[in-house]
Design a protein around this motif. Structure first.
Motif, PDB file in Angstrom:
ATOM      1  N   ASP A 100      41.838  51.304  37.512  1.00 53.28           N
ATOM      2  CA  ASP A 100      41.057  51.116  38.610  1.00 53.28           C
ATOM      3  C   ASP A 100      39.731  51.849  38.505  1.00 53.28           C
ATOM      4  O   ASP A 100      38.630  51.464  38.439  1.00 53.28           O
ATOM      5  CB  ASP A 100      41.770  51.411  39.922  1.00 53.28           C
ATOM      6  N   MET A 156      43.217  41.348  44.542  1.00 50.61           N
ATOM      7  CA  MET A 156      43.347  42.768  44.677  1.00 50.61           C
ATOM      8  C   MET A 156      43.273  43.003  46.109  1.00 50.61           C
ATOM      9  O   MET A 156      44.116  43.757  46.697  1.00 50.61           O
ATOM     10  CB  MET A 156      42.499  43.610  43.960  1.00 50.61           C
ATOM     11  N   HIS A 184      48.573  43.188  39.451  1.00 45.50           N
ATOM     12  CA  HIS A 184      47.373  44.185  39.156  1.00 45.50           C
ATOM     13  C   HIS A 184      46.943  44.603  37.696  1.00 45.50           C
ATOM     14  O   HIS A 184      45.776  44.519  37.149  1.00 45.50           O
ATOM     15  CB  HIS A 184      47.646  45.375  40.112  1.00 45.50           C
ATOM     16  N   GLN A 212      53.206  42.568  43.044  1.00 46.51           N
ATOM     17  CA  GLN A 212      51.742  42.826  42.997  1.00 46.51           C
ATOM     18  C   GLN A 212      51.288  44.131  42.066  1.00 46.51           C
ATOM     19  O   GLN A 212      50.211  43.968  41.406  1.00 46.51           O
ATOM     20  CB  GLN A 212      51.255  43.677  44.603  1.00 46.51           C
TER      21      GLN A 212
END
Length: 114
Positions: free
Chosen positions: A73, A99, A61, A57
């Protein structure tokens, strides 16, 4: 498991504790203690899933952020707030959906509709 650590690995240890609580302890508890044991079982499940799914993940990401053109982010959130991605709605929606799905796969996969 790579040196210097031997088996069992962290995921196996967490799973063993979670299974012990579920199978051997939970049935003997009631009230507040039972509630806290259920919370602990849930937390251990989250840790197991994060250990299992987290590395993949994290890479996906980073790739999503890179594809959108942001280093992290915070930069993505600032661009969304500023309207910088208003002309890329479909692309942004797909990335944000992925996400959130990854987060749910760890936090509580029962909420996924696969």
């Amino acid at each position: 498991m790579p040196p210097p650590h031997d088996a069992p690995g962290p995921g196996e240890l967490v799973a063993a504790v979670r299974e012990f609580l579920e199978r051997d302890v939970l049935g003997a508890l009631s009230g507040r203690t039972r509630f806290h044991a259920l919370v602990a079982i849930n937390v251990l499940g989250i840790v197991e899933r994060e250990l299992d799914l987290g590395p993949g993940q994290a890479e996906r990401h980073r790739a999503r952020l890179r594809d959108l053109g942001f280093p992290d982010d915070a930069a993505l959130a600032a661009a969304i707030r500023d309207g910088a991605l208003d002309d890329r709605h479909a692309e942004l929606k797909d990335a944000l959906t992925a996400m959130v799905r990854d987060k749910l796969a760890v936090a509580d996969p029962r909420h996924l509709d696969d």
